[in-house]
Write an enzyme that holds these catalytic residues in place. Sequence first.
Site, PDB file in Angstrom:
ATOM      1  N   SER A 337      26.511  33.891  40.335  1.00 44.08           N
ATOM      2  CA  SER A 337      26.618  34.223  38.874  1.00 44.08           C
ATOM      3  C   SER A 337      25.049  33.887  38.173  1.00 44.08           C
ATOM      4  O   SER A 337      24.173  34.463  38.491  1.00 44.08           O
ATOM      5  CB  SER A 337      27.700  33.654  38.287  1.00 44.08           C
ATOM      6  OG  SER A 337      27.806  34.121  36.852  1.00 44.08           O
ATOM      7  N   ASP A 466      34.341  43.681  38.457  1.00 42.13           N
ATOM      8  CA  ASP A 466      34.044  42.312  37.884  1.00 42.13           C
ATOM      9  C   ASP A 466      33.734  42.525  36.206  1.00 42.13           C
ATOM     10  O   ASP A 466      33.196  43.562  35.959  1.00 42.13           O
ATOM     11  CB  ASP A 466      32.364  42.179  38.579  1.00 42.13           C
ATOM     12  CG  ASP A 466      32.359  40.647  37.908  1.00 42.13           C
ATOM     13  OD1 ASP A 466      32.903  40.352  37.014  1.00 42.13           O
ATOM     14  OD2 ASP A 466      31.296  40.121  38.502  1.00 42.13           O
ATOM     15  N   HIS A 497      35.033  38.373  39.593  1.00 43.03           N
ATOM     16  CA  HIS A 497      33.894  37.667  39.358  1.00 43.03           C
ATOM     17  C   HIS A 497      33.740  36.405  40.341  1.00 43.03           C
ATOM     18  O   HIS A 497      34.779  35.572  39.783  1.00 43.03           O
ATOM     19  CB  HIS A 497      33.675  37.440  37.541  1.00 43.03           C
ATOM     20  CG  HIS A 497      32.417  36.625  37.658  1.00 43.03           C
ATOM     21  ND1 HIS A 497      31.111  37.367  37.454  1.00 43.03           N
ATOM     22  CD2 HIS A 497      31.964  35.502  37.285  1.00 43.03           C
ATOM     23  CE1 HIS A 497      29.969  36.839  37.371  1.00 43.03           C
ATOM     24  NE2 HIS A 497      30.431  35.393  37.169  1.00 43.03           N
TER      25      HIS A 497
END
Length: 544
Positions: A337, A466, A497
Amino acid sequence: MESVEDIWARSSDILRAQQESLWACKDGLIAQQEDFWARSSESLRARRDDLLKMTSLSRDDLYKSQETFRLRSSELFASITESLSLEQTDGSLSSVLYERQRLLSDALRLDLTSGLKIFILFSLLYLGGYRSYTLSSGYLTEQYSSEAADISLLFLMISVAAYLAHQVSSAAAKPVLFYKESEWMDRLLEQCPSLFAPYKPTKLWGWSGHIQTAILGKMGRSVNPLLPLVRRSFKLEDGATVYYDTFDPLFENPIATVIVAPGINNTSEKLYIKTFVRSCLAAGYRVVVLNHLGSLHDAPVTSPRIFGYGHTGELARLAEIVHEKYPSSLKILVGFSMGGNIVTKYLGEEPERQKMFVGAVSVCQGYDIIKNGEYMLRWNRLARLYNWAITNDALKSTMKRHAKTMRGIYDQRKVAASTCIQDFDACVMRKMYKFKTLDDMYKEWSSSRYIEKVSIPLMTLNALDDPVISPVCNDIPIRLSCKNAKVLHVQTQCGGHLGFYTGGWIIPKGLSWMDTSIVEYMNAVLALAKIQLTLDAAHSVTQL
């Protein structure tokens, strides 16, 4: 004195004059009516002609727009083909675009909101099915129909069961790989079987990116491995203290060292980091995890600063320390991320740094902070809700935890009133890192400005469902992978995610599909790097 005959004659004249006046008025009214109808008919005919003309023009414009769209689409397809250096004869680009379009449509069809709409529809049918209304003696009376209730309930149960069965059966799909064909990439992919097998998410709920993301955020993984670690720290020039954790494998000589940058406000204590570290240790890697500045609950900050979405100062110093401590060990960078954005930006902003690493992995990053930030402000796929949750759980909570150090520097009332990342950044991050505007900060921190300068092997991984990352941002790694022979972009249909749960009906396996795939890729990159080092050494000896 007038006689009766005179009066009668005068009255007759008056009546005759009034009658003539009425007839004249009648003729005038008839003339006005005829004039009105003539003008109205002419106006109506003119309006009809205008409407017909407008309709004809609209139809012609529509045909012209369709033809223009077709021509522009053909030109765009040709320009993409030329820019990506792909030949139309082999149909490779066509198949890639078709597969991508199919996956996008499947992801939209499997979205949680679509399922909610179906459930709401059938619930309304059920709630309204067992009541009927009749008009009796002027009053509206309600009657109960048990037969209608049973039919509606049965219809609801069958529909829900069929919907869940469809989701379970259609969720599993092979990842789509974007890369430029080369001998090196072919040898790499031969050692990554997980990338060619269908990713099978947890059957009951794994098809939803929202559920995977929510479970990861609130519960983590299904296991909590106990891993021995050594925590160390170092100080930066501004007085900030950065902590990092080292995990050594059971083997005496690790095959390589993996440096990990977690997601926003995350540390080595997060379960998805722990399961990944366990997978790396089992494969013989040494793992060093960067704990983002201000993220540890038991470690106060020593300067009025926390992590930045694209600030690479902490990672750069950690990489130098690891390289000094393990100079002979091959090294791989992995970012999740926000950490993925930092990793790719770190490699691209100073290409000389890439000499220390044999490869890198980026998982679920957004690449362009401005574009993804615009997406996070909309309610599409509940992105605005995730924006609010990240602001509260990751940003405001961190500032509150270090309120003593931050007191008097930032307006705490504005921080508390922030409802989105952009509000928080305007009153904290922009001042903290001394940027004039938010756009300047976001542009500087976006890895999209630097990712094209990455020349070492790089794998980027994103899930189409996501909810935190805009699908538009995936165009950046796709285009890069078609130009750079060392870049592999992987897209999965499901995963959310950083979720990528797999196995089981309700409780997933402790090891995620993401962990398995990344370790396979690292093993393949490491094997090819060792072969290349051996060939370089043999070539050097031959020259001597």
